[in-house]
Each structure stands twice: as structure tokens, then as C-alpha cells.
Design a protein around this motif. Structure first.
Motif, short mmCIF file in Angstrom:
data_model
loop_
_atom_site.label_atom_id
_atom_site.label_comp_id
_atom_site.label_asym_id
_atom_site.label_seq_id
_atom_site.Cartn_x
_atom_site.Cartn_y
_atom_site.Cartn_z
N ALA A 38 0.83 -1.20 0.00
CA ALA A 38 0.00 0.00 0.00
C ALA A 38 0.87 1.25 0.00
CB ALA A 38 -0.92 0.02 1.21
N ALA A 39 0.38 2.29 -0.66
CA ALA A 39 1.02 3.59 -0.57
C ALA A 39 0.70 4.20 0.79
CB ALA A 39 0.52 4.51 -1.69
N VAL A 40 1.69 4.84 1.40
CA VAL A 40 1.53 5.30 2.77
C VAL A 40 2.19 6.65 2.95
CG1 VAL A 40 3.61 4.02 3.46
CG2 VAL A 40 1.94 4.66 5.19
N LEU A 41 1.64 7.47 3.82
CA LEU A 41 2.22 8.77 4.18
C LEU A 41 2.18 8.91 5.69
CD1 LEU A 41 3.27 11.65 3.48
CD2 LEU A 41 0.87 12.38 3.41
N VAL A 42 3.30 9.34 6.26
CA VAL A 42 3.40 9.60 7.69
C VAL A 42 3.41 11.10 7.92
CG1 VAL A 42 4.78 9.29 9.78
CG2 VAL A 42 4.71 7.47 8.04
N LEU A 43 2.55 11.57 8.81
CA LEU A 43 2.54 12.98 9.22
C LEU A 43 3.27 13.11 10.54
CD1 LEU A 43 -1.21 13.87 8.52
CD2 LEU A 43 0.75 14.23 7.00
N GLU A 44 4.32 13.92 10.58
CA GLU A 44 5.12 14.09 11.78
C GLU A 44 5.18 15.57 12.16
OE1 GLU A 44 7.29 14.36 14.94
OE2 GLU A 44 6.59 12.41 14.21
N ARG A 45 4.86 15.88 13.41
CA ARG A 45 4.76 17.26 13.85
C ARG A 45 6.11 17.96 13.95
NH1 ARG A 45 2.23 18.55 18.83
NH2 ARG A 45 3.85 20.12 19.10
N ASP A 46 7.19 17.20 14.16
CA ASP A 46 8.51 17.79 14.38
C ASP A 46 9.33 17.85 13.10
OD1 ASP A 46 7.95 18.09 17.07
OD2 ASP A 46 8.79 16.14 17.61
N PRO A 47 10.43 18.62 13.11
CA PRO A 47 11.29 18.67 11.92
C PRO A 47 11.95 17.33 11.60
CG PRO A 47 11.71 20.56 13.36
CD PRO A 47 10.82 19.63 14.12
N VAL A 48 12.17 16.52 12.65
CA VAL A 48 12.76 15.19 12.49
C VAL A 48 11.94 14.22 13.33
CG1 VAL A 48 14.79 13.75 12.85
CG2 VAL A 48 15.06 16.13 12.11
N PRO A 49 11.55 13.07 12.80
CA PRO A 49 10.78 12.11 13.61
C PRO A 49 11.60 11.60 14.80
CG PRO A 49 10.65 11.57 11.26
CD PRO A 49 11.73 12.60 11.41
N ASP A 117 16.61 -4.65 8.48
CA ASP A 117 18.00 -4.45 8.93
C ASP A 117 18.13 -3.56 10.15
OD1 ASP A 117 19.04 -6.02 6.80
OD2 ASP A 117 18.85 -4.31 5.44
N ILE A 118 17.14 -3.61 11.05
CA ILE A 118 17.26 -2.87 12.31
C ILE A 118 18.25 -3.64 13.18
CG2 ILE A 118 16.04 -1.89 14.27
CD1 ILE A 118 15.19 -0.73 11.55
N PRO A 119 19.35 -3.03 13.62
CA PRO A 119 20.42 -3.76 14.31
C PRO A 119 20.11 -4.03 15.78
CG PRO A 119 21.03 -1.46 14.14
CD PRO A 119 19.71 -1.60 13.41
N LEU A 120 19.20 -4.95 16.04
CA LEU A 120 18.80 -5.28 17.40
C LEU A 120 19.61 -6.45 17.93
CD1 LEU A 120 14.91 -5.06 17.01
CD2 LEU A 120 16.46 -3.30 17.88
N GLN A 153 14.17 5.30 10.65
CA GLN A 153 14.11 6.30 9.58
C GLN A 153 14.85 5.82 8.34
OE1 GLN A 153 14.92 10.47 10.85
NE2 GLN A 153 14.74 9.65 12.92
N THR A 154 16.02 5.23 8.52
CA THR A 154 16.77 4.69 7.38
C THR A 154 15.98 3.60 6.68
OG1 THR A 154 18.90 5.20 8.42
CG2 THR A 154 18.89 3.50 6.71
N ALA A 156 12.73 3.29 6.63
CA ALA A 156 11.61 3.92 5.94
C ALA A 156 12.06 4.54 4.62
CB ALA A 156 10.96 4.97 6.84
N GLU A 157 13.20 5.20 4.66
CA GLU A 157 13.74 5.80 3.42
C GLU A 157 14.04 4.71 2.39
OE1 GLU A 157 17.14 7.93 4.76
OE2 GLU A 157 15.97 9.45 5.83
N ASN A 158 14.64 3.62 2.84
CA ASN A 158 14.97 2.53 1.92
C ASN A 158 13.72 1.88 1.33
OD1 ASN A 158 17.69 2.93 2.41
ND2 ASN A 158 17.84 1.30 3.95
N ALA A 159 12.63 1.91 2.10
CA ALA A 159 11.37 1.33 1.63
C ALA A 159 10.56 2.30 0.77
CB ALA A 159 10.53 0.87 2.82
N GLY A 160 11.04 3.53 0.64
CA GLY A 160 10.32 4.53 -0.15
C GLY A 160 9.12 5.12 0.55
N VAL A 161 9.10 5.05 1.89
CA VAL A 161 8.00 5.62 2.66
C VAL A 161 8.14 7.13 2.72
CG1 VAL A 161 7.04 5.81 5.00
CG2 VAL A 161 7.62 3.56 4.06
#
Length: 477
Positions: A38-49, A117-120, A153-154, A156-161
Motif C-alpha cells: 500500500a502507498a503510505v504517508l506519515v505525518l510528523e509534527r517535528d522537523p525530524v521524527p 536491517d534494524i540492528p537489534l 528512519q533509514t 523507511a527511506e529505503n522502503a520509499g515511505v
């Protein structure tokens, strides 16, 4: 914040899955929705999530994960974890709900690692934290929420979100059957944009920063400092109440009794669970510190001048070096060190005879295995040895654990038990798994429901949006 009736005015654009909030919940939801196609958009109130996640240690609990097995922990599973959660709440948390979330959290941690690839890695020492019978907290290398957010965030960027920052959702636009048609968004220049959606996920913070809501739902904390994100104003709760949504456990919260006074930095509760203790300004212990750091916050607030001294030793200090925020506490000069108890008492300006008496009592309890008058026992394997360390600490409210009632798909439902047509929630917006008060909170509960309910919401919302676009109607029809 408000709910408005949709007036049929056109939107700037419409997105299948719209998410309000770009913290761990919102980004997990976005990744899951994107994975589902699905196409998705995140709304974030701050300059950086960042959200409240960035203020945490970034630790996600899960049982039976690949990481645990690789670390040699093969006797943990979702049922054991669920039992731990139910026991910590004194039986107030429904066993079935606990098991559903715990099982889903295992899948979530494996998914974050394998698919994004979240380094947990496993925080092995954290197995001694109250409420966890096994080491099951997973975190990024430096054990910080900021690091976890950067990794998400990385991903999300890689996934094209797409993430739209500096975008504050001010109103939900709904039609006659309470379907969410879109939202109004305030931009930095004062303009208002209208964005349409097929499904909406509320991934906002809780209400720890809203004094009115705290006073109404958690009156014992109305005068305690809120150590939380400015966005924790209860937006989702207020919207949900207007929509007739059911709510639960609004008196539940995560407090903390170990904030380095004057520095605003968290001292890990390992300081206590590994054998340390707290005294007030008069040198008296005043409670069973080992119950947990959330419920201990109220007890610290009730002490003379509203603070305490946390006392531990070099062994515990070394254990906490793994935590980046604790390293900041050290660099800030918040720690006082002494080779003897009388010397430490002089440094923290409390009666030396009282502190010596307290230490003698603790050593006696450790040898005997008996409980003290508060119900705490001390392990002989964790006896404190010089040099000793003390840090002055304040209590704080971190975040709330109650919110909108959701089902196993993170769908919000109304007071009659019916799902609202296209609304989902997770994280601080949804009811968590901490029971009705402070005593049920265990380390990582907040991030577990953020990432897990976020993933479930993203999957379900994407499925509903895709079905609707194919002319199949609602996913739950």
C-alpha cells in the motif's frame, strides 16, 4: 484537536494509508503497510521524527526470538512472557490479550531485523529488571531510543515511505458513519492542508504532557514532572472520545524514580535490581524499591523535598556502562563516589550512623535470605562492595499506558464493541499491556506496543485499503 464532519470539499490528494505520528509506532506501521503493497504517508509534527521513542533506551521486549536463541536462551516463549505480564499486573491484564501481543512481538522483532536491517541485539543484563523472568529486551548497539529512531528512519527511506515533517494534524474529517475521510494539517506558515485517506492509523504519543488529562486520570501524578515529548497531549484519546471509541486503563503509566537530579538523565534501574537501594534526605529507606521503577516514582515524590539518593557500587556501575545515557550521567558529574559508607554519608549530607545502620541491615538480610519490612529480599550474590556510588534522583512521569481500545489487528472499536470503519491505533494512542495502574509496567512495555501494534495496524490498514481499491469493500466486511 477536533473531529469535523466531512463537507465534500476536495482534498489536495488522497493516500490509501495515512499515519499520524512518526515515532516507533508510526514508522513500524508505515514499513508494514509498505511491505503489504500500500502507498503510505506519515505525518510528523517535528522537523525530524523522534517522539517519545527517542527519549527512551530503545529496548523492545520479545520472547522466543532468533536473537535469544543465538544467545543461548531457549527456555523463553510468548506464553512465559505473557504470564510475566499478567503476574506483574496482579492478574488485572487479560491472559488472552497478553499472549496475543507477546506472540506478535516475537514476530515483530524478527521482522525488524530480517526485513528491515534494524540492528537489534539482546540486552542480556536486563534479565534482572522487575517483571522479566528472562533476558528478552532487544536494543540497538548503544541502547538508545535516538539510535533506534535513526535505524527506523533509514529503513523507511529505503522502503520509499514518505514522511511529511512539520505537519501537525489538527482535525479528523469524518462522514456520517464515522469513517475517516481525511485530516486537516497545520503547516509552519500557518496554512491548512486537507489530506484524504482510505484508512487512518493513530500513532501519536499518549497524554503525559497534558496536565488536565493527567489530573483527571492519574491524580497521584498531577504534581510530578513530566519527562516526555511535547507532543504527548492526548490527541488520539481526545479524537477517540469524540468518535465514541472505547478506552481502557487510562490510569496506567510508566513513571520512573531514577532521574539524575538537575541533569534530566535516566539512571538505569539496574542500579536497584542488581542490589542497590534508595534512601531519602534523612537517610531512611522508605519502600520496596525492587517492585519496579514505575510505582517507585510516587514513593520518591512523597519523601521530604521530593527526592532520593540511589546507592550502589562499582560492579553495578560497570554493568550500566553498556547504556549510553548512563555514560552521559557519569560525564555530567552526577555521581558521588566513596570508599566507605561514612565517607559517602558525608558527601551526600545524611547522618552517617543512619546510612551505616541501613547498610548493616541489608547485609544481614542478604546473609539470611529474609525479607525486610517492605517485603524486599537481597541476594547474597549481589552484596554491595566498596567503592560505593550515590546519585541524587527525582521522580518523573514518562508516558501513559492507557488509550483507545484496539483488537488483535489494532482496529479501534467503539463503546458497543464494534470496530470503527477505518481507524487503527498503536503505541501511546492505544491501550497497552500494563494493566490499570503503575504496578504493571515492565521495562519495554511501551516500545513493545508501539512497534507491535504499529506493525499490526500497518498490515491491516493496507489490506483494507487495497481491498477497497479493488472494489471489495471493507476488509472487515
Amino acid at each position: 484537536m477536533s473531529v469535523k464532519r466531512y463537507d465534500n470539499e476536495p482534498f489536495e490528494f488522497t493516500i490509501p494509508v495515512l499515519i499520524i505520528g512518526g515515532g516507533a509506532c508510526g514508522l513500524s506501521a508505515a514499513l508494514a503497510a509498505s511491505d503489504a503493497g500500500a502507498a503510505v504517508l506519515v505525518l510528523e509534527r517535528d522537523p525530524v521524527p523522534l517522539g517519545t521513542t527517542a527519549m527512551s533506551s530503545g529496548l523492545i521486549p520479545a520472547a522466543g526470538t532468533k536473537v535469544q536463541r543465538e544467545a543461548g536462551i531457549t527456555d523463553d516463549d510468548p506464553q512465559r512472557f505473557a504470564d510475566d505480564l499478567v503476574n506483574k499486573t496482579g492478574g488485572a491484564l487479560e491472559p488472552g490479550r497478553a499472549l496475543t501481543i507477546c506472540a506478535a512481538s516475537t514476530q515483530t522483532v524478527d521482522w525488524l531485523i530480517d526485513c528491515h536491517d534494524i540492528p537489534l541485539s539482546l540486552f542480556v543484563t536486563a534479565g534482572s529488571l522487575p517483571g522479566h523472568s528472562r533476558a528478552r529486551l532487544h536494543g540497538t548497539p548503544n541502547r538508545t531510543g535516538e539510535e533506534l529512531m535513526a535505524a527506523l528512519q533509514t529503513a523507511a527511506e529505503n522502503a520509499g515511505v514518505d514522511v511529511l515533517t512539520n505537519a501537525i494534524a489538527t482535525a479528523l474529517l469524518v462522514d456520517g458513519d464515522n469513517s475517516i475521510r481525511g485530516v486537516e494539517v497545520s503547516r509552519p506558515d500557518g496554512s491548512i492542508e486537507r489530506i484524504g485517506c482510505d484508512t487512518l492509523i493513530l500513532a501519536t504519543c499518549g497524554f503525559a504532557g497534558n496536565r488536565e488529562l493527567v489530573s483527571r486520570n492519574i491524580p497521584e501524578l498531577e504534581n510530578i514532572e513530566a519527562h516526555t515529548h511535547p507532543g504527548a497531549q492526548g490527541d488520539a484519546l481526545l479524537w477517540g472520545e469524540e468518535l465514541g471509541a472505547a478506552t481502557g486503563d487510562l490510569a496506567a503509566y510508566q513513571g520512573h524514580a531514577n532521574i539524575a537530579a538537575g541533569h534530566g538523565l535516566l539512571v538505569s534501574w539496574l542500579a536497584i535490581s542488581e542490589g542497590g537501594f534508595q534512601v531519602n534526605s534523612e537517610g531512611h529507606r522508605f519502600s520496596n524499591e525492587a517492585r519496579g521503577y514505575s510505582e517507585q516514582a510516587v514513593d520518591v515524590a512523597a519523601q521530604p523535598d521530593g527526592f532520593a539518593w540511589t546507592i550502589y557500587d562499582q560492579r553495578i556501575d560497570t554493568l550500566m556502562h553498556e547504556i549510553a545515557e548512563y555514560r552521559e550521567v557519569r560525564l555530567a558529574g552526577a555521581l558521588l563516589t566513596a570508599d566507605t559508607i561514612p565517607e559517602l554519608a558525608r558527601k551526600i549530607r545524611i547522618p552517617a550512623d543512619m546510612l551505616s545502620e541501613t547498610m548493616t541491615e541489608i547485609e544481614t538480610l542478604a546473609r539470611s535470605g529474609a525479607n525486610d519490612r517492605f517485603g524486599r529480599s537481597f541476594s547474597p550474590d549481589k552484596r554491595l562492595e566498596p567503592p560505593f556510588i550515590a546519585v541524587k534522583v527525582n521522580p518523573a512521569l514518562f508516558h501513559t499506558q492507557g488509550g483507545l481500545e484496539v483488537d488483535e489487528h489494532a482496529r479501534v472499536f467503539d463503546r458497543e464493541g464494534n470496530p470503527l470503519p477505518n481507524l487503527y491505533a498503536g503505541g501511546g494512542a492505544a491501550r497497552g499491556v500494563s494493566g490499570p495502574g503503575s504496578s504493571g509496567y515492565v521495562a519495554g512495555n511501551g516500545l513493545m506496543t508501539a512497534t507491535t501494534l504499529g506493525r499490526l495496524a500497518g498490515e491491516a490498514a493496507a489490506g483494507q485499503a487495497i481491498a477497497a481499491s479493488a472494489g471489495l469493500g471493507r476488509a472487515d466486511a
